[in-house]
Design a protein around this motif. Structure first.
Motif, short mmCIF file in Angstrom:
data_model
loop_
_atom_site.label_atom_id
_atom_site.label_comp_id
_atom_site.label_asym_id
_atom_site.label_seq_id
_atom_site.Cartn_x
_atom_site.Cartn_y
_atom_site.Cartn_z
N MET A 468 0.86 -1.18 0.00
CA MET A 468 0.00 0.00 0.00
C MET A 468 0.90 1.24 0.00
N ASN A 469 1.02 1.86 -1.16
CA ASN A 469 2.05 2.86 -1.42
C ASN A 469 1.46 4.28 -1.38
N ASN A 470 1.61 4.93 -0.21
CA ASN A 470 1.15 6.33 -0.11
C ASN A 470 2.30 7.32 0.07
N GLY A 471 3.52 6.81 0.12
CA GLY A 471 4.69 7.69 0.16
C GLY A 471 4.86 8.48 1.44
N GLU A 472 4.34 7.96 2.54
CA GLU A 472 4.42 8.72 3.79
C GLU A 472 4.23 7.80 4.99
N TYR A 473 4.56 8.34 6.17
CA TYR A 473 4.24 7.66 7.43
C TYR A 473 2.91 8.24 7.92
N ARG A 474 1.83 7.72 7.35
CA ARG A 474 0.53 8.33 7.59
C ARG A 474 0.08 8.22 9.03
N THR A 475 0.38 7.09 9.68
CA THR A 475 -0.08 6.91 11.05
C THR A 475 0.49 7.98 11.98
N LEU A 476 1.72 8.43 11.69
CA LEU A 476 2.34 9.46 12.53
C LEU A 476 1.71 10.82 12.28
N LYS A 477 1.36 11.09 11.03
CA LYS A 477 0.64 12.33 10.74
C LYS A 477 -0.72 12.34 11.42
N ASP A 478 -1.42 11.20 11.38
CA ASP A 478 -2.72 11.11 12.04
C ASP A 478 -2.58 11.34 13.55
N SER A 534 -1.70 -18.66 -8.89
CA SER A 534 -0.50 -19.01 -9.66
C SER A 534 0.42 -19.97 -8.92
N GLY A 535 0.38 -19.95 -7.59
CA GLY A 535 1.31 -20.78 -6.82
C GLY A 535 2.72 -20.25 -6.83
N ALA A 536 2.91 -19.00 -7.29
CA ALA A 536 4.24 -18.40 -7.40
C ALA A 536 4.20 -17.01 -6.77
N PRO A 537 5.37 -16.43 -6.48
CA PRO A 537 5.39 -15.09 -5.86
C PRO A 537 4.91 -14.01 -6.82
N LEU A 538 4.25 -12.99 -6.27
CA LEU A 538 3.84 -11.81 -7.02
C LEU A 538 3.84 -10.62 -6.09
N LEU A 539 4.43 -9.52 -6.53
CA LEU A 539 4.42 -8.27 -5.78
C LEU A 539 3.50 -7.29 -6.50
N ILE A 540 2.54 -6.73 -5.78
CA ILE A 540 1.59 -5.78 -6.36
C ILE A 540 1.81 -4.41 -5.71
N ASP A 541 2.20 -3.43 -6.51
CA ASP A 541 2.38 -2.05 -6.04
C ASP A 541 1.03 -1.34 -6.16
N VAL A 542 0.51 -0.84 -5.04
CA VAL A 542 -0.83 -0.25 -5.00
C VAL A 542 -0.73 1.23 -4.62
N PRO A 543 -0.78 2.15 -5.57
CA PRO A 543 -0.78 3.58 -5.23
C PRO A 543 -2.09 3.95 -4.53
N ILE A 544 -1.99 4.51 -3.32
CA ILE A 544 -3.18 4.94 -2.58
C ILE A 544 -3.02 6.41 -2.22
N THR A 545 -4.16 7.04 -1.93
CA THR A 545 -4.13 8.46 -1.58
C THR A 545 -3.43 8.65 -0.26
N GLY A 546 -2.83 9.83 -0.10
CA GLY A 546 -2.07 10.13 1.10
C GLY A 546 -2.91 10.76 2.18
N HIS A 547 -2.24 11.38 3.12
CA HIS A 547 -2.87 11.95 4.30
C HIS A 547 -3.74 13.15 3.91
N THR A 548 -5.03 13.06 4.22
CA THR A 548 -5.94 14.15 3.85
C THR A 548 -6.81 14.59 5.00
N SER A 549 -7.00 13.76 6.03
CA SER A 549 -7.92 14.12 7.10
C SER A 549 -7.59 13.33 8.35
N LYS A 550 -8.41 13.52 9.37
CA LYS A 550 -8.24 12.81 10.64
C LYS A 550 -9.08 11.55 10.71
N GLU A 551 -9.56 11.08 9.58
CA GLU A 551 -10.47 9.94 9.60
C GLU A 551 -9.82 8.71 10.23
#
Length: 553
Positions: A468-478, A534-551
């Motif tokens: 889950m790729n948001n490019g930040e330490y979101r939990t610390l911002k929250d 597949s029975g084999a390894p797979l890496l999925i890069d998932v761009p997600i939105t970054g820090h926007t609120s206190k939700e």
């Protein structure tokens, strides 16, 4: 009859006898005598890791999947220090493992040679017990003790400092046989606990991780249905301790005493089962349990009873047999149980429907809404999947959308040492190859354990890594935003991973793991399903939105 063997032979004999079929290791000079002894030992596989952090996490996952104590070989002071984060996680998660590190040759240890150090002092803070082996003759007995201690409640890692020259000694040592220890039976005091639960106006159960570790999920379901008690998972639970779709399951308690107390306040009897002290994260004043509530506590570890709150009935014993005995004692005594289950079912259906609506409404293209993204992951899971969570803020949302009901289908570490997920996913898949593993990882967490991708590629395990790729330490911002004294317009220092965004597909390619980037929630669901099939390894890069609120979820 006592067996007499040379030290290295005695070590291997005991490993076999204790059920060890894999050694998780990263070697150095002080481990070479042990590695040399494994050359003609095809029944014990050496699982190489290129960094001790993911390596210890692999051993953690393997022990959880197999239900056996795992064995780890680290390299002297530096390797032990690198692996310490994994030992802290294993200690908190009660994972049994025996961990060794090769000490320098005793013949010049007094000269403080390179790489040497006080290994037991380094290890002590992260393990249950430490041993320094001084004589070859003591090795077999100490190793037997280590395996016994690692598996006794509370289970956890045990460390041995093993001088490299000791295994090379040309002496015969006595090897004691393996002791048989009966599992804990039902606790005494079941009658008092049954009376409290039978007389309760609004009983509630806290399903701690001891339930899952003890194989007691079915027994807990039986007790909950007999009483009609609401069931919460403990805060940041490590495993599946109660079926998530069950009508009595009310979700996970938050890791804040004040909020726990608010949720428990309507209940007059609180039954805490296999839970280590609730383990709050953020401080709030006051206790987690309302003062007016009566507490029934069940745990195999006597030190847990009354540890952080007074109990009206404290039961020490095996969790599964104690729950079974308690259900039997309560059979037919709680006439309100059926109505309680019906009321809870209505409430939980409404809660699930609300989350489902919010997730589906937010589905769309990348960067994806975090709730929509984890919902898309959940939609792609096959029935036999094991879900590993190390995603912090996205992980909280993931727990709200999962509907897992099979024991062993959810894994996490409450230890909080980041970088556990990639290595642990490999260990889980090695321990139970029949079940595909889906590891949902935060981008920051993935960076801590990135060397584990080497093991993912070379083990060829059925692991799907979802970053889950948001490019930040979101939990610390929250957390900063939650402080009353903080202006919502204030900036952040040291909490962003920078621009351009990290491309985890390139990391996968470097280590040899097939990778893909999800372009929208629909494709994410398809990629998760494809990876599991597949029975084999797979890496999925998932761009997600970054820090926007206190939700929060």
């Amino acid at each position: 009859m006592t067996t007499r063997l040379r030290p290295a032979e005695a070590l291997l004999h005991i490993l076999r006898d204790e059920g060890v079929d894999k050694v998780f290791g990263n070697p150095g000079t002080s481990e070479l005598p042990f590695l040399d002894s494994l050359v003609d030992t095809p029944d014990i596989e050496y699982v190489l890791g290129v960094h001790e952090g993911p390596l210890v996490a692999m051993a953690d996952g393997y022990a959880r999947a197999t239900g056996r104590c795992s064995f780890v070989s680290l390299h002297i002071a530096a390797g032990l220090a690198n692996g310490l984060i994994g030992l802290l996680n294993a200690s908190r998660s009660r994972t049994p493992m025996v961990v060794t590190a090769g000490q320098q040759d005793r013949r010049h240890l007094v000269q403080d040679p390179m790489l040497s150090g006080d290994l037991t002092a380094i290890a002590r803070a992260g393990v249950k017990h430490v041993f320094e082996v001084h004589r070859a003759e003591d090795l077999p007995l100490i190793l037997r003790r280590a395996f016994s201690l690692a598996t006794q409640a509370p289970a956890g890692p045990v460390f041995l400092s093993l001088p490299m020259d000791l295994l090379q000694e040309d002496v015969l040592v006595d090897v004691p046989g393996r002791s048989h220890r009966e599992p804990l039976g039902a606790a005494s005091g079941v009658g008092r606990a049954a009376r409290l639960l039978a007389e309760a106006r609004a009983p509630v159960i806290i399903a701690g991780d001891g339930v899952g570790r003890d194989g007691a999920v079915d027994a807990l379901v039986g007790l909950a249905e007999t009483v009609g008690a609401t069931v919460y998972h403990q805060p940041m639970h490590d495993g599946l301790n109660f079926p998530m779709p069950h009508p009595l399951h009310a979700g996970m308690l938050p890791a804040v005493n004040e909020r726990i107390r608010e949720l428990l306040d309507p209940h007059d009897v609180v039954c805490v089962i296999g839970c280590h002290a609730f383990m709050a994260h953020h401080y709030s004043p006051g206790p987690a349990v309302p003062e007016a509530a009566k507490v029934v506590q069940i745990d195999p570890d006597p030190a847990e009873i009354g540890r952080n709150f007074p109990v009206s009935a404290g039961l020490v014993g095996g969790i599964a047999p104690t729950l079974t005995a308690l259900s039997k004692a309560l059979s037919g005594r709680v006439s309100e149980a059926r109505d309680r289950i019906s009321t809870a079912a209505d409430s939980n259906r409404a809660r699930h429907a609300s989350v489902e609506r919010a997730a589906r409404k937010a589905r769309g293209p990348a960067p994806m809404d975090p709730l929509a993204a984890v919902h898309a992951v959940a939609q792609g899971l096959p029935d036999n999947a094991v879900v590993l969570e190390e995603a912090i803020t996205s992980g909280l949302r993931l727990r709200s959308v999962l509907r897992l009901d099979t024991p062993g289908s959810f894994r996490h570490t409450v230890g909080g040492g980041l970088g556990w997920g990639i290595g642990a996913s490999v260990g889980l898949a090695l321990g139970d190859p029949r079940r595909p593993v889906v590891a949902v990882l935060g981008d920051g967490c993935a960076l801590f354990g990135l060397q584990g991708l080497w093991s993912v590629a070379r083990s060829g395990v059925a692991v799907t890594l979802v970053v889950m790729n948001n490019g930040e330490y979101r939990t610390l911002k929250d957390t900063l935003d939650s402080w009353d004294s903080r202006s919502t317009s204030a900036g952040y220092v040291g909490l962003d991973l920078g621009s351009p965004p990290l491309d985890f597909g390139k990391a996968g390619a470097f280590f040899g793991v097939e990778s893909a980037r999800a372009r929208d929630t629909e494709e994410l669901t398809e990629l998760v399903a494809r990876g599991c099939a597949s029975g084999a390894p797979l890496l999925i890069d998932v761009p997600i939105t970054g820090h926007t609120s206190k939700e929060t979820v």
